[in-house]
Design an enzyme around this catalytic site. Sequence first.
Site, short mmCIF file in Angstrom:
data_model
loop_
_atom_site.label_atom_id
_atom_site.label_comp_id
_atom_site.label_asym_id
_atom_site.label_seq_id
_atom_site.Cartn_x
_atom_site.Cartn_y
_atom_site.Cartn_z
N GLU A 260 0.85 -1.20 0.00
CA GLU A 260 0.00 0.00 0.00
C GLU A 260 0.88 1.24 0.00
OE1 GLU A 260 -2.95 -0.02 3.08
OE2 GLU A 260 -3.76 -1.98 2.51
N HIS A 278 -8.44 1.01 1.49
CA HIS A 278 -8.23 0.94 2.94
C HIS A 278 -9.18 1.90 3.67
CE1 HIS A 278 -4.98 -0.41 5.98
NE2 HIS A 278 -6.13 -0.25 6.60
#
Length: 525
Positions: A260, A278
């Site tokens: 990420e 997220h």
Amino acid sequence: MPKVLISDKMDPKAAEIFRARGVEVDEITGKTPEELKAIIGEYDGLAIRSSTRVTQEILDAATNMKVIGRAGIGVDNIDIPAASAKGVVVMNTPFGNSITTAEHAIALMFALARQLPQADASTQAGKWEKSKFMGVELTAKTLGLIGAGNIGGIVAERALGLRMKVIAYDPFLTEERAIELGVEKVNLETLLARADFITLHTPLTDQTRNILSAENLAKTKKGVRIINCARGGLIDEAALKQGLESGHIAGAALDVYATEPAKENALFGTPNFISTPHLGASTTEAQVNVAIQVAEQMSDYLVSGGVTNALNMPSLSAEEAPRLKPYMALAEKLGSLVGQLAHGPLKSVAIETEGAAAELNQKPITGAVLAGLMRSYSDTVNMVNAPFLAKERGLDVREVRHDREGDYHTMIRVTVNTDEGDRSVAGTLFSDAAPRLIELFGIKVEADLVGHMLYVVNEDRPGFIGSLGSLLGEEGINIGTFHLGRRAAGGEAVLLLSIDDNAGPDLLNKVKALPGVKTAMALAF
């Protein structure tokens, strides 16, 4: 006044709480690692979200750091072993965004069941593909939870309300807790074979990494739908893509990814795949909750010593801290005393509590004993890193509570085992809550453990105390307090004297030269 840095964007209520609790706070966000290293040494605490990475290099520069608070659950952006070794408490807020994350998992489950993102994109593109988006009901389907902790429990509750059957795999789930949640406890193999939907709610550890591996994904029921709002790395993403493309897996929805920010991912564009960036904790309520909680927890620790939701030391509530404080002071002094007096490598340590001390939270007492004991190994040891230092050195630590009435209303005994045998000291708290030594290596002796002290073991014979007093007077050493104990008349005696200055090597040699002296050592508390 303690000083805290908020280095990631956080709800303003966090700063308000810090200031209201008497903690100075700076809000400086968006710093590079080098810029953060340049300023971090000023601060006692660091409040972060997911952007700031607390590495070994940052911790090395954080010379005054006492606590790091993560506003959220995941702490993979913090080097916890390095923080522990440095004696820094690491906290998170595991409950502030629990409902939000659980609801996001339920939302993704609905989205998978009814293909909502695909149907939305198709309809807004001017198509009317009613027959293309045939969904499935959630009612009567089996939901498999991998992880049945706080968030998993909330998901189970919501799923049961949707009339789903819930099965759960969690090594720490007891039968009693499973009954309380209304779920069936199963092993992983059974869950994979039976679940129509699988949601993951477990941290990323060596044991859980790729828990949905290619091998395990192949064991799932054909047509399964998988949701992950927990941590990236729990699923083998390449194997998941293959499962989607083959049709074995009917759908998958991920909110978290192995890397990420996931601006590129092999799963993107795969049929029946839904992705969100997220968003598990991204609600107004959750952002406020975790900001408030991290500020309250860090303030409690910096101001009163309370420890909540720490990942590297036992919890100690703000209410417990004042009551435990004198016991921890006694425990640390006893640990320091036996550490200074025991010769040779330590093999084990036993911490025994009796009376009022036995009714208290034992972990902080043990931490305080180890902090005092390990001080000879490290000048930066504290309650946080002492257990880690002890473990590194292979020191066996035991806690023993005694449910019995003794000579004192409360007592702590510390016994260490060395090559020369066991060495034991014991202490109590008097009415003024001041720590007092009451036993030293089996000899009854009542003494305060303060400042510079002189420890002498000698034969109990007339005139010795006068000889020692005369020697100290000749050397210009002023005696503050004088404590004497002996096994029996004419046997071995122990002297503990508090003195105004440290006893240097020359003085110790002169004391050792006195008739009848067996041991003489300088102590410091």
